[in-house]
Structure formats: C-alpha cells, structure tokens
Design an enzyme around this catalytic site. Sequence first.
Site, PDB file in Angstrom:
ATOM      1  N   TYR A   1      -8.019 -95.243  28.538  1.00 42.95           N
ATOM      2  CA  TYR A   1      -9.344 -95.864  28.615  1.00 42.95           C
ATOM      3  C   TYR A   1     -10.395 -94.965  27.967  1.00 42.95           C
ATOM      4  O   TYR A   1     -11.256 -95.433  27.203  1.00 42.95           O
ATOM      5  CB  TYR A   1      -9.683 -96.132  30.084  1.00 42.95           C
ATOM      6  CG  TYR A   1     -10.945 -96.926  30.317  1.00 42.95           C
ATOM      7  CD1 TYR A   1     -10.957 -98.301  30.179  1.00 42.95           C
ATOM      8  CD2 TYR A   1     -12.125 -96.287  30.702  1.00 42.95           C
ATOM      9  CE1 TYR A   1     -12.109 -99.038  30.417  1.00 42.95           C
ATOM     10  CE2 TYR A   1     -13.284 -97.001  30.934  1.00 42.95           C
ATOM     11  CZ  TYR A   1     -13.270 -98.387  30.796  1.00 42.95           C
ATOM     12  OH  TYR A   1     -14.425 -99.110  31.026  1.00 42.95           O
TER      13      TYR A   1
ATOM     14  N   SER B   1     -19.065 -96.662  28.799  1.00 41.35           N
ATOM     15  CA  SER B   1     -18.721 -96.078  30.089  1.00 41.35           C
ATOM     16  C   SER B   1     -19.157 -94.626  30.108  1.00 41.35           C
ATOM     17  O   SER B   1     -19.329 -94.000  29.052  1.00 41.35           O
ATOM     18  CB  SER B   1     -17.201 -96.156  30.302  1.00 41.35           C
ATOM     19  OG  SER B   1     -16.793 -95.400  31.426  1.00 41.35           O
TER      20      SER B   1
END
Length: 274
Positions: free
Chosen positions: A145, A132
């Site tokens: 996250y 990501s």
Amino acid sequence: MRSILLTGCSSGIGYDAARTLKSRGWRVFATCRQQGDCDRLIAEGFESFPLDYASEDSIAAAVEETLSRTGGTLDALFNNGAFACPGAVEDLPRGALREIFETNLFGWHDLTCRLIPTFRAQGHGRIIQCSSVLGLVGAKWRGAYVATKHALEGLTDVMRLEMEGTGIDLILIEPGPVATRIRANAIPHFEKWIDWENSARRDDYAALLDRLYKPQAKKDRWELPPSAVTAKLIHALDAPRPRARYYVTVPTHVAGFLRRLLPTRLLDRAIAKG
C-alpha cells in the site's frame, strides 16, 4: 450545477463525500466496483454506475457514461477507491504488487488521463487524489500500500507541474487513521497472497493477524470519521486557489513535519515508536 465523478463510493470516504456533495448541490456521479453497491446508491437517489479500476473497459465505459449524461462536461474528479494487501515486503509475490498497483495507481492514472481532454477543452477542472499518511512515510507490514501511495504522490506532483497554466488543478488529500472498511477489505488480499505460515517472519505475524481478524476493542485515539476527509475535499473544490496538499489527521500533520525535520534514521525510530 457543478458535477463531479467519485470512485469507491460503496462505503467510507467515498460514500460520505457523495452524500455531502449531493446535499450541497453538486451533481454527483457516485461509482462503485460492484453493481450491487451501485443499485443501493441508485435506490438512495444517486446517479451511480460501475467503475472498476482494475478494468480498462470498465473505466472507459464509466467515462463515456459520465460525459453522455453531462453533455461532455465535468468539473471535478475524486480518485478514492483503493485496497491494502498487508504483509512483510519480503513475502509479497510479484502478483500481489501487480494486482494492487493495477487498482491503486494504474487505474487512477487511466481514469485521470481519459478525463483530462474534457478539462482542457472547457479550460478548468480539479483532479483530487485521496492519498494517505503512508504516501508521506512508510510503516511496517504495509509495504504494498505504501508503494502505491508513494508512487501516486510522485505522479501527482509531476502532473501538477505539467498542468500549470491549463486551468486544471492537481490536489492531494492526505488522510491518516479514518474509520473505513479498509482493514476488513484487506483480509481477502492477505489470504490470497501472503504465505505467512512459511515465512521467515512467521512469529512476527501474530500482531498483524490480531489486528486483521479481531474486532477493535476501542477506537484508535487519533481516528476521525470520513466526514473529516470530506471537509478537506470541499475546501479543495471550492477554494479559488486550492492547496497542493491537505493533511487530515494529527498523525498526518506529525508525519509531514517529522519527514521535513528529521534525518531518515531518526524518522525510522519515530515511526517504529508509533
């Protein structure tokens, strides 16, 4: 026919990758956490069976099923399934971090290590990790996250160094804003773990609650469809010498550039401004 095991194929990035690779002649093992999603994919013509990153038994069974179907070979693995647990870092209890790391990191590592002996024996294999933009930089309210993706980046970098000369390639794909269900799927984890009403940051949660629970009035200006990730995945699979990292969206390119260019405090300001 080349073969690939994909995770998180019920929707979004995994589903698009499974459909596209199947259409390009790959033998695709499209796994999902829930049997119901696997049944839907089977009805669409996929080879599908459950793989739940949070369960060692599920991972072991999925590897056994994959290799039994191929006769003990596999060309590639695409680690993709993950979830988010939004909230201020100070409000994340130990259990929340344990749960998200089990799925977003430990399960990926477990699956990868179970397949490395197969890749070693045949002298080749590609392990592609869907990271990501948040594996490159941090962002408020996404600490859990971010932590898993930063850990994934470090673990993958080291494994890439260690696998030099084995024929096994380690590759990171770095999406940014992509149209998936990750925001909707984060709600149960937020409700389970974050006691926002008793938080010192209670008033600050208004914007986060608005993003979580209200339908998006319009698409994010930089948001791309899952097919943009699939395009990078195809390059990572087909290139004779794949890159170590593939950036997907404009925010990822910008974040990668600014991380190399700016001192930390200036980078913090840039991120805060969006």
